[in-house]
Design an enzyme around this catalytic site. Structure first.
Site, PDB file in Angstrom:
ATOM      1  N   GLU A   1       0.787 -12.672   3.262  1.00 50.09           N
ATOM      2  CA  GLU A   1       2.246 -12.649   3.414  1.00 50.09           C
ATOM      3  C   GLU A   1       2.776 -13.940   4.038  1.00 50.09           C
ATOM      4  O   GLU A   1       3.872 -13.962   4.596  1.00 50.09           O
ATOM      5  CB  GLU A   1       2.694 -11.432   4.253  1.00 50.09           C
ATOM      6  CG  GLU A   1       2.294 -10.081   3.707  1.00 50.09           C
ATOM      7  CD  GLU A   1       2.973  -9.707   2.371  1.00 50.09           C
ATOM      8  OE1 GLU A   1       3.782 -10.503   1.852  1.00 50.09           O
ATOM      9  OE2 GLU A   1       2.658  -8.619   1.865  1.00 50.09           O
TER      10      GLU A   1
ATOM     11  N   HIS B   1       4.157  -8.169  10.970  1.00 50.27           N
ATOM     12  CA  HIS B   1       4.334  -7.159   9.919  1.00 50.27           C
ATOM     13  C   HIS B   1       3.282  -6.075  10.108  1.00 50.27           C
ATOM     14  O   HIS B   1       2.128  -6.375  10.399  1.00 50.27           O
ATOM     15  CB  HIS B   1       4.166  -7.826   8.541  1.00 50.27           C
ATOM     16  CG  HIS B   1       3.937  -6.856   7.424  1.00 50.27           C
ATOM     17  ND1 HIS B   1       4.892  -5.937   7.030  1.00 50.27           N
ATOM     18  CD2 HIS B   1       2.870  -6.660   6.603  1.00 50.27           C
ATOM     19  CE1 HIS B   1       4.416  -5.234   6.016  1.00 50.27           C
ATOM     20  NE2 HIS B   1       3.191  -5.634   5.738  1.00 50.27           N
TER      21      HIS B   1
ATOM     22  N   HIS C   1       2.386  -1.542   9.009  1.00 47.60           N
ATOM     23  CA  HIS C   1       2.708  -0.379   8.196  1.00 47.60           C
ATOM     24  C   HIS C   1       3.038   0.803   9.117  1.00 47.60           C
ATOM     25  O   HIS C   1       2.358   1.839   9.077  1.00 47.60           O
ATOM     26  CB  HIS C   1       1.545  -0.074   7.256  1.00 47.60           C
ATOM     27  CG  HIS C   1       1.196  -1.207   6.330  1.00 47.60           C
ATOM     28  ND1 HIS C   1       0.040  -1.268   5.604  1.00 47.60           N
ATOM     29  CD2 HIS C   1       1.904  -2.339   6.010  1.00 47.60           C
ATOM     30  CE1 HIS C   1       0.030  -2.382   4.866  1.00 47.60           C
ATOM     31  NE2 HIS C   1       1.144  -3.061   5.113  1.00 47.60           N
TER      32      HIS C   1
ATOM     33  N   GLU D   1      17.982   4.033  23.901  1.00 43.29           N
ATOM     34  CA  GLU D   1      17.802   2.592  24.094  1.00 43.29           C
ATOM     35  C   GLU D   1      17.889   1.763  22.800  1.00 43.29           C
ATOM     36  O   GLU D   1      17.955   0.544  22.858  1.00 43.29           O
ATOM     37  CB  GLU D   1      16.438   2.324  24.736  1.00 43.29           C
ATOM     38  CG  GLU D   1      16.247   3.056  26.045  1.00 43.29           C
ATOM     39  CD  GLU D   1      16.330   2.143  27.256  1.00 43.29           C
ATOM     40  OE1 GLU D   1      15.550   1.196  27.313  1.00 43.29           O
ATOM     41  OE2 GLU D   1      17.195   2.376  28.116  1.00 43.29           O
TER      42      GLU D   1
ATOM     43  N   HIS E   1       6.434   0.691   2.349  1.00 46.01           N
ATOM     44  CA  HIS E   1       5.402  -0.301   2.664  1.00 46.01           C
ATOM     45  C   HIS E   1       5.293  -0.519   4.176  1.00 46.01           C
ATOM     46  O   HIS E   1       4.236  -0.282   4.751  1.00 46.01           O
ATOM     47  CB  HIS E   1       5.711  -1.621   1.937  1.00 46.01           C
ATOM     48  CG  HIS E   1       4.702  -2.695   2.185  1.00 46.01           C
ATOM     49  ND1 HIS E   1       4.341  -3.624   1.257  1.00 46.01           N
ATOM     50  CD2 HIS E   1       3.967  -3.001   3.292  1.00 46.01           C
ATOM     51  CE1 HIS E   1       3.412  -4.436   1.738  1.00 46.01           C
ATOM     52  NE2 HIS E   1       3.183  -4.073   2.987  1.00 46.01           N
TER      53      HIS E   1
END
Ligand code: 2HA
Ligand code: ZN
Length: 280
Positions: free
Chosen positions: A125, A148, A150, A178, A219
């Site tokens: 990525e 990143h 999942h 919050e 994803h």
């Protein structure tokens, strides 16, 4: 001062605080169940002064060509997770699963300085990471981390909640008090796309101009921050809210009360944050 002459680079780098941080955070994320198999990736912008005590920055192990130009990041140092590497294994095999690199002068390749042993490559990525770094740095010169993973309940929510940035953000804000304080700009959502491409990288970075959290439906999620804790804390907060949503929306009795719009506005005022005016 470190005695860098006496200790080989590959061992000395393991003492670097940013390497330790990467080992710790990948382990936390894996234990949370957010990084199954080779899922997830992190890139962390480093200052040359931070790297130099631990690494001979003139010793290039190999050059890796990028098929997307990142001139804006020329000469910048990063530590990244490797393509196909398991977060589960970063702690036991840091020099195989992580890499320290510098973007070349013209931005069309990276020089690997440490790690990614056995011909490893930076995360698949990387276009989304590098392009998001460029976008966030335009907004905030202290920006450092793109992360990143999942996150389970965020993914679950992309099946049951409408994929509209306004309503998705508002739902998350209302799940934990919050939330609006932690991400007052809300959360961005892309359409479903093929991962690992420059196209998803470009679209993610466009969202990063305005948001620090971007959902990839079915994803996972991208988070940006000024430090590992900052990016992690954002994702953790959104994921917690998504978990509460999944728990409450699945409950037979349904939701009986919630944080109202007026209470959200009062919260924002009390904590001195400006919520996204398009959303509330
Ligand atoms: O395999 O998470 O998005 C790493 C990923 C791709
Ligand atoms: Zn992924």
């Amino acid at each position: 001062m470190k005695m860098s002459q006496a200790v080989p680079d590959d061992l000395l780098a393991l003492d670097a605080p940013f390497v330790t941080e990467m080992m710790e955070i990948t382990n936390y994320m894996w234990r949370f169940g957010w990084d199954e198999r080779n899922g997830g990736n992190i890139s962390y912008l480093l200052k040359e002064d931070e790297v130099k005590p631990y690494l001979d920055t003139s010793r290039v192990l190999r050059n890796i060509i990028l098929d997307f130009p990142v001139k804006e990041l020329a000469n910048q140092f990063f530590i990244v997770t490797g393509s196909g590497k398991f977060f589960k294994n970063v702690t036991s095999k840091p020099s195989e699963c992580l890499g320290i690199m510098r973007v070349s002068e013209n931005g069309d390749s990276v020089d690997l300085l440490w790690g990614l042993t056995g011909d490893g490559k930076p995360t698949s990525e990387l276009p989304a990471h590098f392009r998001s770094h460029i976008a966030r740095l335009r907004q905030d010169s202290d920006h450092r981390v793109i992360m990143h993973n999942h996150a389970t309940n965020i993914i679950a929510m992309t099946f049951t909640h409408e994929l509209n940035e306004k309503s998705f953000s508002k739902t998350l804000w209302k799940m934990c008090t919050e939330c609006i304080v932690v991400f007052p700009e809300g959360i961005a959502i892309l359409p479903w796309m093929i991962p690992g491409t420059d196209e998803i990288g470009i679209r993610t970075a466009e969202k990063m101009e305005r948001y620090r959290l971007v959902v990839w439906p079915h994803h996972g999620i991208f988070g940006a921050g000024n430090a590992i804790d900052d990016a992690f804390g954002l994702i953790e907060t959104a994921e917690k809210a998504a978990q509460v949503y999944m728990l409450t929306s699945a409950h037979q009795g349904g939701i009986k009360q919630e944080i109202t719009d007026e209470q959200l506005i009062a919260l924002a005022r009390a904590f001195g944050v400006k919520p996204n005016i398009d959303f509330i």
